[in-house]
Structures are given as C-alpha cells and as structure tokens.
Design an enzyme around this catalytic site. Structure first.
Site, mmCIF file in Angstrom:
data_model
loop_
_atom_site.group_PDB
_atom_site.id
_atom_site.type_symbol
_atom_site.label_atom_id
_atom_site.label_comp_id
_atom_site.label_asym_id
_atom_site.label_seq_id
_atom_site.Cartn_x
_atom_site.Cartn_y
_atom_site.Cartn_z
ATOM 1 N N LEU A 1 40.048 45.221 43.466
ATOM 2 C CA LEU A 1 38.765 46.108 42.227
ATOM 3 C C LEU A 1 39.560 44.922 41.051
ATOM 4 O O LEU A 1 40.753 44.577 41.134
ATOM 5 C CB LEU A 1 39.534 47.664 41.882
ATOM 6 N N ASP A 2 38.565 44.204 40.714
ATOM 7 C CA ASP A 2 38.888 43.229 39.405
ATOM 8 C C ASP A 2 39.601 44.040 38.923
ATOM 9 O O ASP A 2 39.764 45.445 38.075
ATOM 10 C CB ASP A 2 37.706 42.786 38.608
ATOM 11 N N ILE A 3 39.779 43.034 37.361
ATOM 12 C CA ILE A 3 41.139 43.454 35.856
ATOM 13 C C ILE A 3 40.607 45.104 35.245
ATOM 14 O O ILE A 3 41.254 45.328 35.058
ATOM 15 C CB ILE A 3 41.420 42.344 35.059
ATOM 16 N N SER B 1 38.514 46.884 35.762
ATOM 17 C CA SER B 1 37.900 48.444 36.896
ATOM 18 C C SER B 1 39.351 48.876 37.605
ATOM 19 O O SER B 1 41.025 48.299 36.987
ATOM 20 C CB SER B 1 37.172 47.883 38.439
#
EC number: 5.4.99.-
Length: 325
Positions: free
Chosen positions: A100-102, A104
């Site tokens: 997951l990106d930062i 999300s």
C-alpha cells in the site's frame, strides 16, 4: 513460567495481516513489526551459557603457603554472555505482500519464515482485492488526490446517482471484456463457459489492472463512495479512475481515500491494529490464519471462500456499508 526464546522463534512461520494506517510508509510498518518482535524475543529466556572445565585454586599447602591445590570446576563460557556476544536475535526476515502506498490504508499482509514462500505462492494465485474508495466532485488535481495542486474546478449540480451508476456499469462491462481477453482460455470451450457463468474467470498471468466489480455505496454530492473488487491494481490506478469518472460525468473529481478491506483470504477483521503489533498477538494471528493459507500453500486456493461476492452497479441502491469478504 518464562517462555524459551528459541522455541518461540520456531513458531514464527506463516502469514498474518496488519492494518496499515494512512500517512505511514509500508517500510515503516514492516520495520516496526520486526523491531517489536526482536525486542520481545530477546527479553525471553535464552539458552544458558556453555560450561567449560577449569582447574581452579582451592587453597594453599605447605609451610610457605606457595603450593596450591587445584580442583576441576565447571564455569560458564564468558564468550556466551549477552554483554559479550550481544543479543541472541538481531534479524527476522519479514516479507511483504501486495503493498500500500503512503496515502492508503487497510489490510497489509506480512510473512515470517516460510511465510515468505507463501507470499510468492499468494502472488502467483492472482487473488482479488477489495477497496473502499472515496471521491469528491468539483475539483481536479495533478496527482488525483485532494492534497495535490488544483488544476481545475467544475460544477457538479447536474450529476445524479443514476448517472454515476451508468458510468460504473460501463467500466465493469469494459473490464469484463479485458478479463476474457487475458484469461488465455479457449472462449469456445466448456471450461471457459463454466468459469464465466460461475464468475470465476481469472487471468492466471500478470495482466493490466482489471476491475471485476464496482458499485456505489454512498452518493452525497460532492462526496461519493465506491466499492471496488479488482486485481493487479495499484492505489494510484484507483485514484486515476476516480478522476476519469469525473470527466465522464462532465465534471471533475479527486480521490480522498483508498482503503483496502480484503487481500485474498485476509480481511480487516483478522488484521492487527498498531497496538497489537507484538509477539503474542502476531503468534495468535499466524495460528488463526493458518487454515486460510493452506489453500495458498497447495497452490489451489478456494477462490469462492477467499474472495467473496463480486459487487455490481445494479446493487448500488440496496444499502451502504463496508466491503463484504
């Protein structure tokens, strides 16, 4: 009775899920879990130091007191002392699943020990993932998020839920065609027909992002919430999709939240919160998830049990809520 550290360490093999909060990098989540495990493992009962035989003086003999009697004695090896050799556990390999990106949040799968191999098996199983994605109409930004640089502002009074659901139906129909294309099955075969009827048609190789199901959970202009089931996606792809939905509605939209509620067999309910990233909770999570990961290790996952129903636009008016797992 104190637990024996090596015995506890041998139980740390498998997969488990944590809940990644927004604004935290996935590497920070992984490193925090590893640090907590090492700290608690080193605080447990360790192997006792090895013993060696030394001849130690036991007293003096003779009138001048120079003769010394030496007796064999068992003494600990100082090289085994924790102050000399350092902590017993200095590294645990914690692997990560689909990241997951930062910005999300949601379900983030981790693996320890042979769980790292299961992560690879899980990747090759091409599981679907569920997301709750929130959007806001009336604005467009460079990075498709509400925090990005604004490049356009538009009206949205003409947009209704029915218009939104028609766009969602088009998206799902287009992706169904892509799903058939990337399934690499003979479309005239009985197998392809049966899988399509049962909703189990899946690409078994890496493909572009595919939306298997999408529906509107909430529509309160300018805000709206979508439920999306997809595979091979990135969070930025979902944000861009919100932007494109805004364009199709003759307006604009930005994404305000991306939350993953399921990754294959792992759901929010079995994910550990930040306060639970400790040794005992992780041991329990690995035990509870073992049954769910048996299909992954066999390479023949029960997709119907692991993935749940596929959402569709036609069910959007039935009610609001979280993604079903």
């Amino acid at each position: 009775m104190a637990q024996f550290a090596p015995g506890v360490f041998r139980t740390l093999h498998g997969l488990f899920a944590v809940y990644k909060p927004p604004g935290v990098h996935w590497k920070s989540v992984r490193d925090t879990v590893e640090t907590n495990l090492l700290k608690e493992l080193n605080a447990l009962k360790q192997r006792p130091p090895r013993q060696q035989i030394r001849f130690l003086p036991a007293g003096t003999e003779g009138s001048n007191g120079l003769e010394v009697t030496r007796v064999p004695s068992a003494v600990p090896v100082l090289a085994d002392h924790v102050l000399v050799k350092g902590p017993a556990f200095t590294h645990i390999r914690v692997g990560t699943g689909h990241r997951l990106d930062i910005q999300s949040s949601g379900v983030f799968v981790l693996g320890i020990g042979h769980g790292n191999k299961l992560l690879k098996d899980m990747y090759n199983s091409h599981f679907t993932r569920d997301y709750t994605v929130r959007g806001m109409l009336g604005k467009a930004t460079e990075d498709f998020t509400e925090l990005g640089k604004t490049i356009e502002k538009t009206t949205y009074d003409h947009i209704t839920r029915e218009k939104l659901e028609r766009i969602l139906a088009v998206i799902q129909g287009t992706n169904q065609k892509a799903l058939i294309t990337h399934s690499h099955l003979d479309l005239q075969s009985q197998e392809a027909y049966d899988l399509a009827v049962q909703g189990k048609l899946r690409p078994m190789v890496k493909s572009p992002p595919i939306i298997l199901g999408i529906r509107c959970l909430e529509f309160s202009p300018p805000e709206f919430t979508l439920e999306i089931q997809c595979m091979h996606e990135t969070q930025q792809y979902l944000r861009k999709m919100i932007h494109e939905i805004g364009l199709e509605l003759r307006s604009s939209a930005v994404c305000t939240q991306v939350r993953r509620s399921r990754d294959g067999p792992f759901t929010v309910d079995c994910s550990l919160l930040r306060t639970q990233w400790d040794l005992g909770s992780i041991q329990g999570a690995i035990r509870e998830c073992r049954a769910q990961t048996e299909g992954v290790s066999r390479g023949n996952p029960d997709r119907e049990a692991a993935e749940g129903p596929i959402p569709g636009p036609s069910r959007g008016a039935e009610g609001e809520g979280e993604l079903r797992a």
